[in-house]
Design a protein around this motif. Sequence first.
Motif, PDB file in Angstrom:
ATOM      1  N   SER A 102       0.854  -1.185   0.000  1.00  0.00           N
ATOM      2  CA  SER A 102       0.000   0.000   0.000  1.00  0.00           C
ATOM      3  C   SER A 102       0.886   1.230   0.000  1.00  0.00           C
ATOM      4  O   SER A 102       2.086   1.156   0.288  1.00  0.00           O
ATOM      5  N   TYR A 103       0.299   2.362  -0.348  1.00  0.00           N
ATOM      6  CA  TYR A 103       1.038   3.623  -0.356  1.00  0.00           C
ATOM      7  C   TYR A 103       0.145   4.749   0.129  1.00  0.00           C
ATOM      8  O   TYR A 103      -1.086   4.664   0.095  1.00  0.00           O
ATOM      9  N   GLY A 104       0.762   5.802   0.609  1.00  0.00           N
ATOM     10  CA  GLY A 104       0.029   6.995   1.029  1.00  0.00           C
ATOM     11  C   GLY A 104       0.942   8.201   0.940  1.00  0.00           C
ATOM     12  O   GLY A 104       2.163   8.078   0.783  1.00  0.00           O
ATOM     13  N   ALA A 105       0.362   9.367   1.045  1.00  0.00           N
ATOM     14  CA  ALA A 105       1.153  10.600   0.969  1.00  0.00           C
ATOM     15  C   ALA A 105       0.455  11.693   1.761  1.00  0.00           C
ATOM     16  O   ALA A 105      -0.703  11.548   2.172  1.00  0.00           O
ATOM     17  N   TYR A 106       1.181  12.774   1.955  1.00  0.00           N
ATOM     18  CA  TYR A 106       0.604  13.943   2.607  1.00  0.00           C
ATOM     19  C   TYR A 106       1.265  15.194   2.048  1.00  0.00           C
ATOM     20  O   TYR A 106       2.495  15.289   2.007  1.00  0.00           O
ATOM     21  N   VAL A 107       0.424  16.138   1.622  1.00  0.00           N
ATOM     22  CA  VAL A 107       0.864  17.476   1.214  1.00  0.00           C
ATOM     23  C   VAL A 107       0.098  18.470   2.074  1.00  0.00           C
ATOM     24  O   VAL A 107      -1.133  18.391   2.164  1.00  0.00           O
ATOM     25  N   PRO A 108       0.779  19.384   2.750  1.00  0.00           N
ATOM     26  CA  PRO A 108       0.075  20.344   3.618  1.00  0.00           C
ATOM     27  C   PRO A 108      -1.011  21.120   2.878  1.00  0.00           C
ATOM     28  O   PRO A 108      -0.947  21.315   1.647  1.00  0.00           O
ATOM     29  N   PHE A 109      -1.987  21.565   3.645  1.00  0.00           N
ATOM     30  CA  PHE A 109      -3.102  22.346   3.103  1.00  0.00           C
ATOM     31  C   PHE A 109      -2.628  23.689   2.553  1.00  0.00           C
ATOM     32  O   PHE A 109      -3.162  24.193   1.569  1.00  0.00           O
ATOM     33  N   TYR A 110      -1.612  24.276   3.175  1.00  0.00           N
ATOM     34  CA  TYR A 110      -1.140  25.591   2.762  1.00  0.00           C
ATOM     35  C   TYR A 110      -0.071  25.486   1.677  1.00  0.00           C
ATOM     36  O   TYR A 110       0.781  24.594   1.699  1.00  0.00           O
ATOM     37  N   ARG A 111      -0.123  26.417   0.719  1.00  0.00           N
ATOM     38  CA  ARG A 111       0.898  26.560  -0.324  1.00  0.00           C
ATOM     39  C   ARG A 111       1.362  28.014  -0.325  1.00  0.00           C
ATOM     40  O   ARG A 111       0.537  28.940  -0.230  1.00  0.00           O
ATOM     41  N   LEU A 112       2.649  28.194  -0.446  1.00  0.00           N
ATOM     42  CA  LEU A 112       3.219  29.534  -0.511  1.00  0.00           C
ATOM     43  C   LEU A 112       3.415  29.923  -1.971  1.00  0.00           C
ATOM     44  O   LEU A 112       4.105  29.222  -2.712  1.00  0.00           O
ATOM     45  N   SER A 113       2.784  31.018  -2.372  1.00  0.00           N
ATOM     46  CA  SER A 113       2.980  31.516  -3.731  1.00  0.00           C
ATOM     47  C   SER A 113       4.427  31.950  -3.908  1.00  0.00           C
ATOM     48  O   SER A 113       4.966  32.708  -3.101  1.00  0.00           O
ATOM     49  N   ARG A 114       5.080  31.462  -4.946  1.00  0.00           N
ATOM     50  CA  ARG A 114       6.483  31.818  -5.160  1.00  0.00           C
ATOM     51  C   ARG A 114       6.638  33.300  -5.514  1.00  0.00           C
ATOM     52  O   ARG A 114       7.725  33.861  -5.367  1.00  0.00           O
ATOM     53  N   VAL A 157      -3.803  28.884  -0.846  1.00  0.00           N
ATOM     54  CA  VAL A 157      -2.586  29.563  -1.265  1.00  0.00           C
ATOM     55  C   VAL A 157      -2.353  30.813  -0.424  1.00  0.00           C
ATOM     56  O   VAL A 157      -3.256  31.641  -0.260  1.00  0.00           O
ATOM     57  N   VAL A 158      -1.146  30.924   0.133  1.00  0.00           N
ATOM     58  CA  VAL A 158      -0.752  32.068   0.955  1.00  0.00           C
ATOM     59  C   VAL A 158       0.091  33.007   0.106  1.00  0.00           C
ATOM     60  O   VAL A 158       1.094  32.599  -0.482  1.00  0.00           O
ATOM     61  N   GLU A 159      -0.318  34.271   0.040  1.00  0.00           N
ATOM     62  CA  GLU A 159       0.399  35.262  -0.764  1.00  0.00           C
ATOM     63  C   GLU A 159       1.360  36.102   0.066  1.00  0.00           C
ATOM     64  O   GLU A 159       2.192  36.821  -0.492  1.00  0.00           O
ATOM     65  N   ASP A 160       1.255  36.014   1.398  1.00  0.00           N
ATOM     66  CA  ASP A 160       2.073  36.842   2.280  1.00  0.00           C
ATOM     67  C   ASP A 160       3.290  36.051   2.743  1.00  0.00           C
ATOM     68  O   ASP A 160       3.179  35.091   3.507  1.00  0.00           O
ATOM     69  N   TYR A 161       4.465  36.439   2.300  1.00  0.00           N
ATOM     70  CA  TYR A 161       5.704  35.752   2.643  1.00  0.00           C
ATOM     71  C   TYR A 161       5.961  35.771   4.152  1.00  0.00           C
ATOM     72  O   TYR A 161       6.534  34.831   4.705  1.00  0.00           O
ATOM     73  N   ARG A 162       5.502  36.804   4.828  1.00  0.00           N
ATOM     74  CA  ARG A 162       5.709  36.892   6.268  1.00  0.00           C
ATOM     75  C   ARG A 162       4.989  35.763   7.002  1.00  0.00           C
ATOM     76  O   ARG A 162       5.466  35.302   8.048  1.00  0.00           O
ATOM     77  N   THR A 163       3.853  35.321   6.481  1.00  0.00           N
ATOM     78  CA  THR A 163       3.143  34.213   7.110  1.00  0.00           C
ATOM     79  C   THR A 163       4.019  32.970   7.136  1.00  0.00           C
ATOM     80  O   THR A 163       4.095  32.263   8.153  1.00  0.00           O
ATOM     81  N   TYR A 164       4.676  32.694   6.021  1.00  0.00           N
ATOM     82  CA  TYR A 164       5.608  31.565   5.971  1.00  0.00           C
ATOM     83  C   TYR A 164       6.720  31.731   7.006  1.00  0.00           C
ATOM     84  O   TYR A 164       7.059  30.786   7.726  1.00  0.00           O
ATOM     85  N   LEU A 165       7.279  32.922   7.110  1.00  0.00           N
ATOM     86  CA  LEU A 165       8.373  33.167   8.056  1.00  0.00           C
ATOM     87  C   LEU A 165       7.913  32.988   9.501  1.00  0.00           C
ATOM     88  O   LEU A 165       8.652  32.467  10.335  1.00  0.00           O
ATOM     89  N   TYR A 166       6.689  33.411   9.803  1.00  0.00           N
ATOM     90  CA  TYR A 166       6.138  33.202  11.147  1.00  0.00           C
ATOM     91  C   TYR A 166       5.895  31.711  11.410  1.00  0.00           C
ATOM     92  O   TYR A 166       6.226  31.194  12.478  1.00  0.00           O
ATOM     93  N   PHE A 167       5.292  31.022  10.443  1.00  0.00           N
ATOM     94  CA  PHE A 167       4.974  29.605  10.616  1.00  0.00           C
ATOM     95  C   PHE A 167       6.224  28.782  10.885  1.00  0.00           C
ATOM     96  O   PHE A 167       6.205  27.829  11.657  1.00  0.00           O
ATOM     97  N   ARG A 168       7.322  29.123  10.241  1.00  0.00           N
ATOM     98  CA  ARG A 168       8.559  28.355  10.379  1.00  0.00           C
ATOM     99  C   ARG A 168       9.439  28.859  11.509  1.00  0.00           C
ATOM    100  O   ARG A 168      10.537  28.365  11.721  1.00  0.00           O
ATOM    101  N   GLY A 169       9.005  29.885  12.242  1.00  0.00           N
ATOM    102  CA  GLY A 169       9.776  30.397  13.361  1.00  0.00           C
ATOM    103  C   GLY A 169      10.974  31.222  12.964  1.00  0.00           C
ATOM    104  O   GLY A 169      11.840  31.513  13.799  1.00  0.00           O
ATOM    105  N   ILE A 170      11.072  31.619  11.702  1.00  0.00           N
ATOM    106  CA  ILE A 170      12.192  32.458  11.240  1.00  0.00           C
ATOM    107  C   ILE A 170      12.018  33.881  11.745  1.00  0.00           C
ATOM    108  O   ILE A 170      12.979  34.525  12.172  1.00  0.00           O
ATOM    109  N   LEU A 171      10.771  34.369  11.704  1.00  0.00           N
ATOM    110  CA  LEU A 171      10.423  35.623  12.363  1.00  0.00           C
ATOM    111  C   LEU A 171       9.759  35.293  13.686  1.00  0.00           C
ATOM    112  O   LEU A 171       8.876  34.427  13.740  1.00  0.00           O
ATOM    113  N   PRO A 172      10.152  35.943  14.770  1.00  0.00           N
ATOM    114  CA  PRO A 172       9.525  35.638  16.064  1.00  0.00           C
ATOM    115  C   PRO A 172       8.078  36.101  16.091  1.00  0.00           C
ATOM    116  O   PRO A 172       7.754  37.200  15.625  1.00  0.00           O
TER     117      PRO A 172
END
Length: 469
Positions: A6-18, A314-329
Amino acid sequence: MVGIVSYGAYVPFYRLSRKSIGSNLRGERAMANFDEDSITMAVAAVMDCLKGMGREEVEGLYFASTTSPYREKQSATTVAVAADFRRDIVTADYANTLRAGTGALMAAADSVGAGSARQVMVAASDARLAPPGSLLEQTLGDGAAAILVGKDGVIATIEGSYSVCNEILDVWRTERMPFLKSWETRFTGTEGYQKTMVEAVAGVLKKTGLEPKQVAKVVLYTPDARASSGVCAKLGFDPKSQLQNPLFDVLGNTGSAYAMMMLVAALEESKPGDAILLANYGNGADAMVLKVTEKIKGLPPRGGIKNHLASKNVVEDYRTYLYFRGILPGVDPVYPIPYGSTSAPALLREVEKNIRFHASKCKQCGAVQYPPQRTCMKCQSQDQFQPVRLSDKRGKVFTFSMDHVSSAIDLPIVIPVIDFEGGGRMECYMTDRIVKDVKVGMDVEMTFRRMFEREDIVNYWWKAMPPRF
């Protein structure tokens, strides 16, 4: 014969617009939510892999990642317990290389072939970081794949494998580095990726006696959207008709999970008799040949790659990604957090409730209760309970509230009360939700997530989320 059951996968619900990274960029990359990491994504992939499958014959779980939350604490045990596997199974972590996933897959095949285990689950998951705004960051993505290896009910047999090792400093990260580093692209591509992949693929073709024209699908790890086409051309494959779509514009490079996720994508489109060539790269290369069987027709529906890619926000705000990953406090919570509030003994006592997600079902009246109780709230019988797994049950929102104040990142916090199918009720958090769509009576399913990290301890629990498909 040993192969994939059997196989399975997971892709997060959120996508960051490049475009949010650079105005000239196109497409999007998969982006883990603030409460996700390599463990939670691996659990989601394993649960997807288990659709229509039993857990009783799984006697091993191998976890592959370069981004495990702990440097010294096994992550495979957390994944195995969250998936509610038996206690008497073998667990192992494969780490520190992009080839961790295929290395674990070959080890699982050897274990099953030797008779050490009836079935072994392999879960590969990564959420890597690159310097903000860098070229490397643009290519990355987050995700996970899970492959169940066994002898019975095989949907794709493993016909042969071939590996090579290559000492090269191309992409690396030391113990103290939060971000990946890479050497100059022409050097890494020519001296590392291309030469090594060609050698490994040529080796497995010779070993199995296959000609390039006999391969239905070529699944290659690739550091960018174009590199795999060059390897295909050198080996005599047709990139247009045989190469698996690398999905760079919609997913990105998911590290140790990437090759296995592309294998899942190939299996979703395969038919009996197809030969699939899988090759993965990282200080060397692993190559495998698989043959699809008739059993693939009977595999129950699952999320896989296609359905997960179609379900997105789809997330258009780059800061959201930085907050989610803990890069910005983030902003500190407004409520006080007492020091020393995380207790290892308490975490151990509540493993069945918090990680396995077991409720208790009364043997006298059948009432399901969460958290588990000693006295039935319905018939008052004492110590007459049996465990019930809630992680794979859907539910409905009985009521909910929203907290617009306390959250450090994710405003508003949605707190629903869930009624489970088959009985049971709990209060929890809701994640991966679109706030305007939250309503009483809506369907939800459960997902394993990070709650918080305190005193260098990562806490996990189950949250509700709207069904993705």
